[in-house]
Design a protein around this motif. Structure first.
Motif, PDB file in Angstrom:
ATOM      1  N   ASP A 184      -0.482  -5.320  10.336  1.00 30.69           N
ATOM      2  CA  ASP A 184       0.038  -5.745   9.043  1.00 30.69           C
ATOM      3  C   ASP A 184       0.025  -4.589   8.035  1.00 30.69           C
ATOM      4  OD1 ASP A 184       0.720  -6.997   6.747  1.00 30.69           O
ATOM      5  OD2 ASP A 184      -0.738  -8.621   6.916  1.00 30.69           O
ATOM      6  N   ALA A 244       0.739  -4.671   4.962  1.00 27.74           N
ATOM      7  CA  ALA A 244       0.178  -5.091   3.669  1.00 27.74           C
ATOM      8  C   ALA A 244      -1.333  -4.834   3.625  1.00 27.74           C
ATOM      9  CB  ALA A 244       0.472  -6.570   3.430  1.00 27.74           C
ATOM     10  N   LEU A 245      -2.001  -5.085   4.755  1.00 30.47           N
ATOM     11  CA  LEU A 245      -3.447  -4.855   4.780  1.00 30.47           C
ATOM     12  C   LEU A 245      -3.753  -3.361   4.806  1.00 30.47           C
ATOM     13  CD1 LEU A 245      -4.685  -7.689   7.158  1.00 30.47           C
ATOM     14  CD2 LEU A 245      -4.727  -7.586   4.670  1.00 30.47           C
ATOM     15  N   GLU A 303      -2.032  -1.150   3.253  1.00 30.48           N
ATOM     16  CA  GLU A 303      -1.888  -0.732   1.851  1.00 30.48           C
ATOM     17  C   GLU A 303      -3.117  -1.110   1.049  1.00 30.48           C
ATOM     18  OE1 GLU A 303       2.941  -0.871   1.278  1.00 30.48           O
ATOM     19  OE2 GLU A 303       1.683  -2.247   0.140  1.00 30.48           O
ATOM     20  N   MET A 304      -3.632  -2.297   1.321  1.00 30.59           N
ATOM     21  CA  MET A 304      -4.840  -2.733   0.631  1.00 30.59           C
ATOM     22  C   MET A 304      -5.964  -1.727   0.892  1.00 30.59           C
ATOM     23  SD  MET A 304      -7.959  -4.251   1.034  1.00 30.59           S
ATOM     24  CE  MET A 304      -7.951  -4.973   2.679  1.00 30.59           C
ATOM     25  N   VAL A 312      -5.290   1.510  -1.073  1.00 32.67           N
ATOM     26  CA  VAL A 312      -5.507   1.393  -2.517  1.00 32.67           C
ATOM     27  C   VAL A 312      -6.994   1.379  -2.847  1.00 32.67           C
ATOM     28  CG1 VAL A 312      -5.388  -0.253  -4.403  1.00 32.67           C
ATOM     29  CG2 VAL A 312      -3.344   0.301  -3.130  1.00 32.67           C
ATOM     30  N   PHE A 313      -7.767   0.647  -2.055  1.00 36.89           N
ATOM     31  CA  PHE A 313      -9.193   0.555  -2.345  1.00 36.89           C
ATOM     32  C   PHE A 313      -9.975   1.724  -1.743  1.00 36.89           C
ATOM     33  CE2 PHE A 313      -8.026  -3.841  -3.267  1.00 36.89           C
ATOM     34  CZ  PHE A 313      -8.734  -4.047  -4.430  1.00 36.89           C
ATOM     35  N   LEU A 328     -10.683   2.708   1.244  1.00 40.99           N
ATOM     36  CA  LEU A 328     -11.661   2.430   2.290  1.00 40.99           C
ATOM     37  C   LEU A 328     -11.755   3.632   3.222  1.00 40.99           C
ATOM     38  CD1 LEU A 328     -11.148  -1.219   3.580  1.00 40.99           C
ATOM     39  CD2 LEU A 328     -12.789  -0.335   1.957  1.00 40.99           C
ATOM     40  N   ARG A 372     -14.356   2.493   8.358  1.00 39.54           N
ATOM     41  CA  ARG A 372     -14.488   1.102   7.944  1.00 39.54           C
ATOM     42  C   ARG A 372     -13.149   0.377   8.064  1.00 39.54           C
ATOM     43  NH1 ARG A 372     -16.741   0.215   2.251  1.00 39.54           N
ATOM     44  NH2 ARG A 372     -17.701   2.218   2.682  1.00 39.54           N
ATOM     45  N   ARG A 409       3.737  -0.264  -6.972  1.00 35.55           N
ATOM     46  CA  ARG A 409       3.421   0.472  -5.742  1.00 35.55           C
ATOM     47  C   ARG A 409       3.359   1.967  -6.019  1.00 35.55           C
ATOM     48  NH1 ARG A 409       3.982  -1.039  -0.785  1.00 35.55           N
ATOM     49  NH2 ARG A 409       5.119   0.875  -0.323  1.00 35.55           N
ATOM     50  N   ALA A 459       0.182   2.670  -7.982  1.00 35.69           N
ATOM     51  CA  ALA A 459      -1.031   2.528  -7.174  1.00 35.69           C
ATOM     52  C   ALA A 459      -1.165   3.670  -6.172  1.00 35.69           C
ATOM     53  CB  ALA A 459      -1.024   1.189  -6.443  1.00 35.69           C
ATOM     54  N   ILE A 484      -9.271   2.676  -8.540  1.00 36.55           N
ATOM     55  CA  ILE A 484      -8.169   1.749  -8.793  1.00 36.55           C
ATOM     56  C   ILE A 484      -8.458   0.415  -8.128  1.00 36.55           C
ATOM     57  CG2 ILE A 484      -5.692   1.398  -8.567  1.00 36.55           C
ATOM     58  CD1 ILE A 484      -5.337   4.341  -8.280  1.00 36.55           C
ATOM     59  N   GLY A 485      -8.328  -0.646  -8.892  1.00 39.45           N
ATOM     60  CA  GLY A 485      -8.431  -1.983  -8.331  1.00 39.45           C
ATOM     61  C   GLY A 485      -7.072  -2.647  -8.409  1.00 39.45           C
ATOM     62  N   VAL A 486      -6.645  -3.280  -7.322  1.00 35.95           N
ATOM     63  CA  VAL A 486      -5.321  -3.897  -7.315  1.00 35.95           C
ATOM     64  C   VAL A 486      -5.429  -5.355  -6.888  1.00 35.95           C
ATOM     65  CG1 VAL A 486      -3.012  -3.829  -6.326  1.00 35.95           C
ATOM     66  CG2 VAL A 486      -4.237  -1.697  -6.732  1.00 35.95           C
ATOM     67  N   PHE A 521      -2.777  -7.775  -5.504  1.00 35.44           N
ATOM     68  CA  PHE A 521      -1.390  -7.874  -5.064  1.00 35.44           C
ATOM     69  C   PHE A 521      -0.879  -9.290  -5.309  1.00 35.44           C
ATOM     70  CE2 PHE A 521      -3.245  -4.527  -2.425  1.00 35.44           C
ATOM     71  CZ  PHE A 521      -2.307  -3.520  -2.547  1.00 35.44           C
ATOM     72  N   GLU A 549       0.561 -11.323  -3.132  1.00 37.87           N
ATOM     73  CA  GLU A 549      -0.108 -12.134  -2.113  1.00 37.87           C
ATOM     74  C   GLU A 549      -1.536 -11.606  -2.070  1.00 37.87           C
ATOM     75  OE1 GLU A 549       1.618  -9.218   0.045  1.00 37.87           O
ATOM     76  OE2 GLU A 549       2.351  -9.510  -1.973  1.00 37.87           O
ATOM     77  N   ARG A 581      -3.710 -10.736   0.055  1.00 37.18           N
ATOM     78  CA  ARG A 581      -4.051  -9.670   1.003  1.00 37.18           C
ATOM     79  C   ARG A 581      -5.533  -9.592   1.294  1.00 37.18           C
ATOM     80  NH1 ARG A 581       0.145  -4.631   0.191  1.00 37.18           N
ATOM     81  NH2 ARG A 581       1.929  -5.897  -0.404  1.00 37.18           N
ATOM     82  N   VAL A 626     -14.966  -3.623   0.175  1.00 29.40           N
ATOM     83  CA  VAL A 626     -14.402  -2.576  -0.680  1.00 29.40           C
ATOM     84  C   VAL A 626     -15.438  -2.080  -1.680  1.00 29.40           C
ATOM     85  CG1 VAL A 626     -12.079  -3.500  -0.470  1.00 29.40           C
ATOM     86  CG2 VAL A 626     -13.483  -4.175  -2.405  1.00 29.40           C
ATOM     87  N   ARG A 668     -12.495  -9.104  -5.817  1.00 33.81           N
ATOM     88  CA  ARG A 668     -12.519  -7.852  -5.061  1.00 33.81           C
ATOM     89  C   ARG A 668     -12.151  -6.679  -5.958  1.00 33.81           C
ATOM     90  NH1 ARG A 668      -8.720  -7.543   0.095  1.00 33.81           N
ATOM     91  NH2 ARG A 668      -7.133  -7.749  -1.508  1.00 33.81           N
ATOM     92  N   ALA A 669     -11.092  -6.882  -6.773  1.00 31.41           N
ATOM     93  CA  ALA A 669     -10.641  -5.781  -7.631  1.00 31.41           C
ATOM     94  C   ALA A 669     -11.688  -5.452  -8.693  1.00 31.41           C
ATOM     95  CB  ALA A 669      -9.318  -6.142  -8.289  1.00 31.41           C
TER      96      ALA A 669
END
Lengths: 245, 241
Positions: free
Chosen positions: A138, A140-141, A143-144, A147-148, A150, A154, B51, B54, B72-74, B76, B78, B80, B94, B135-136
């Motif tokens: 995925d 989307a995950l 990208e998550m 962004v964070f 990681l 991990r 996007r 970020a 940065i905290g996002v 989204f 959805e 996610r 995170v 989470r963010a």
């Protein structure tokens, strides 16, 4: 309980068939059980089962590890996919017998040759399955995780690996059954022990009870491994999925 | 700590090979502790802009200067979340350094206390959004990005979550960028509003709001809303019913 019924039906069918076909062609369960006991008492049964199991474990681990790594790479990196694809198609369509015979010719009738040949037979299917898994990751995950910020390790453990788990389980299951089948051929052709070797001996002597004794003991071991190892592993991996009512 | 954005152009190529410009000349700046709200019609390129901000999309013309070393905290659109990890694990993953007291406080504000051990598949969309918010905020971000955090929630729930977001943002003065198509959210949450044109997106107007969030009365909110509506000429809709 349904499993027990299933076993009972199997033995009943066998017994009836042996009555119809005659003892010479298909010995009834007690005869085979007796042959099994003789082999068990002499220790040969456990030795041969153990040797075969060890070969299965080694070849399976080798093929799964390499196959998963290559498959993941091919699913993630376009260039790797382009480069590896022709090899993959070649390996997928190479008959097991050819690989085994060539391995014995080139590397001698050795343990290394046998295990390598079995692993090479299993490798391409693991690659194909894991490549599919890596392609289905995925974005989307991903990208998550980016962004964070990681860390890679991990991300791999918590984001990537759980997504690949069903594919790894599928590759493991189909891989085990494939390795079971091929290991016997490799033993028949070039090893001095193991279930495959014993079956070869039984075939030459037309000793059908012995042949069935080894086949069924081996099948029993496979069934136990499937029930005790593979299925609980799968159940654990999918515990987060909402259960169907 | 300041965000400086000047995106000259962002284009997409569709399957047929045609190029579409999604952003054309989008420029703005945001100061530390400010909540900037972007209001624009659906499909105007807001998510694309987020996007880029970020750091997920580097393929554009222009320049984005993010505060150096900012966390940065996002959130989204959805949520996610990782479906195979519990609510708490999703947050801790995170933010491994977050201590228990802070997490508890966060879960408390977002009313997630009872759901810590649940898997995301067992949550409603509203709850999953709140987990994404938790989470963010758990990483104590310097820069927070919220993409339509209240979309597709029913009105009562949206109002509650909006208050919670306001509380969290005020609790830790953090530079926040929120995107919405709802003028009510914009009027209640923003320090500075940016009105976007339909695609290709650019900033049509910038409205600073002087009154602090908590001090805004209903009359003032209504005035801000009608100001927004007037400027964008009714091109935006109220929250989708």
């Amino acid at each position: 309980m349904p499993r027990l019924v299933s076993f009972a039906v199997f033995f009943a069918t066998w017994w009836i068939a042996s009555l119809l076909a005659g003892d010479a062609k298909l010995p009834p369960p007690p005869t085979v059980l007796a042959a099994m006991l003789v082999e068990a008492k002499s220790g040969a049964l456990f030795l041969n089962l153990g040797v075969t199991l060890a070969r299965v474990a080694l070849a399976f681990t080798l093929a799964m590890t390499l196959g998963a790594a290559i498959g993941y790479l091919m699913g993630r990196v376009r260039l790797a996919d382009r480069l590896g694809d022709p090899w993959l198609i070649l390996l997928l369509n190479l008959p097991a017998l050819v690989v085994i015979v060539l391995a014995y010719i080139w590397a001698g009738l050795t343990e290394v040759a046998a295990i390598a040949a079995i692993a090479i037979n299993k490798l391409p299917t693991a690659v194909v399955t894991l490549r599919e898994g890596a392609r289905a990751l995925d974005a989307a995950l991903d990208e998550m995780a980016t962004v964070f910020a990681l860390p890679r390790a991990r991300t791999f453990r918590h984001v990537i690996l759980p997504q690949l788990a069903p594919y790894i389980a599928a590759a493991a299951r189909s891989g085990l059954s494939l390795v079971w089948k091929i290991v016997l051929v490799a033993e028949l052709l070039g090893r001095p022990n193991g279930v495959g070797f014993e079956i070869g001996v039984a075939f030459q002597l037309f000793d059908i009870p012995l042949l069935l004794a080894y086949s069924l003991s081996f099948a029993a071991v496979v069934l136990v491994i499937e029930t005790l190892l593979v299925q609980p592993f799968e159940a654990r991996l999918s515990r987060w999925r909402p259960r169907a009512a | 700590m300041r965000l400086d954005v000047d995106i000259a152009s962002k284009k997409f190529r569709n399957a047929a090979g045609e190029q579409h410009e999604v952003i054309a000349g989008l420029a703005f700046a945001l100061d530390a502790g400010e909540v900037g709200v972007f209001v624009g019609p659906s499909g105007c390129g807001k998510s694309t802009m987020l996007r880029i901000l970020a750091g997920l999309d580097h393929d554009f013309q222009g320049r984005v200067v993010r505060p150096a070393g900012a966390r940065i905290g996002v959130v989204f659109q959805e949520p996610r979340l990782l479906p195979w990890r519990s609510v708490e694990e999703n947050v801790r993953l995170v933010a491994p350094l977050a201590d228990e007291a802070k997490l508890s406080a966060l879960f408390e504000i977002l009313e997630l206390g009872a759901h810590r051990k649940h898997f995301p598949g067992e949550l409603s969309l509203g709850l999953a959004r709140r987990v994404a918010l938790a989470r963010a905020f758990a990483i104590e971000p310097d820069f927070l990005i919220l993409d339509e955090p209240l979309a597709s929630l029913d009105d009562a729930l949206a109002v509650r979550l909006r208050d919670q977001i306001a509380m969290l943002v005020d609790g830790r003065s953090v530079m926040t960028l929120l995107v919405t198509h709802d003028v009510e959210d914009a009027a209640r949450l923003g320090d500075r509003l940016f009105l976007l044109s339909p695609r290709p997106a650019r900033v049509v107007a910038e409205l600073p709001i002087g009154t602090p969030r908590r001090a805004r009365g209903d009359a003032e909110i209504a005035a801000i809303k009608s100001d927004i509506m007037r400027r964008i000429d009714g091109g935006l809709t109220e929250r989708d019913a």
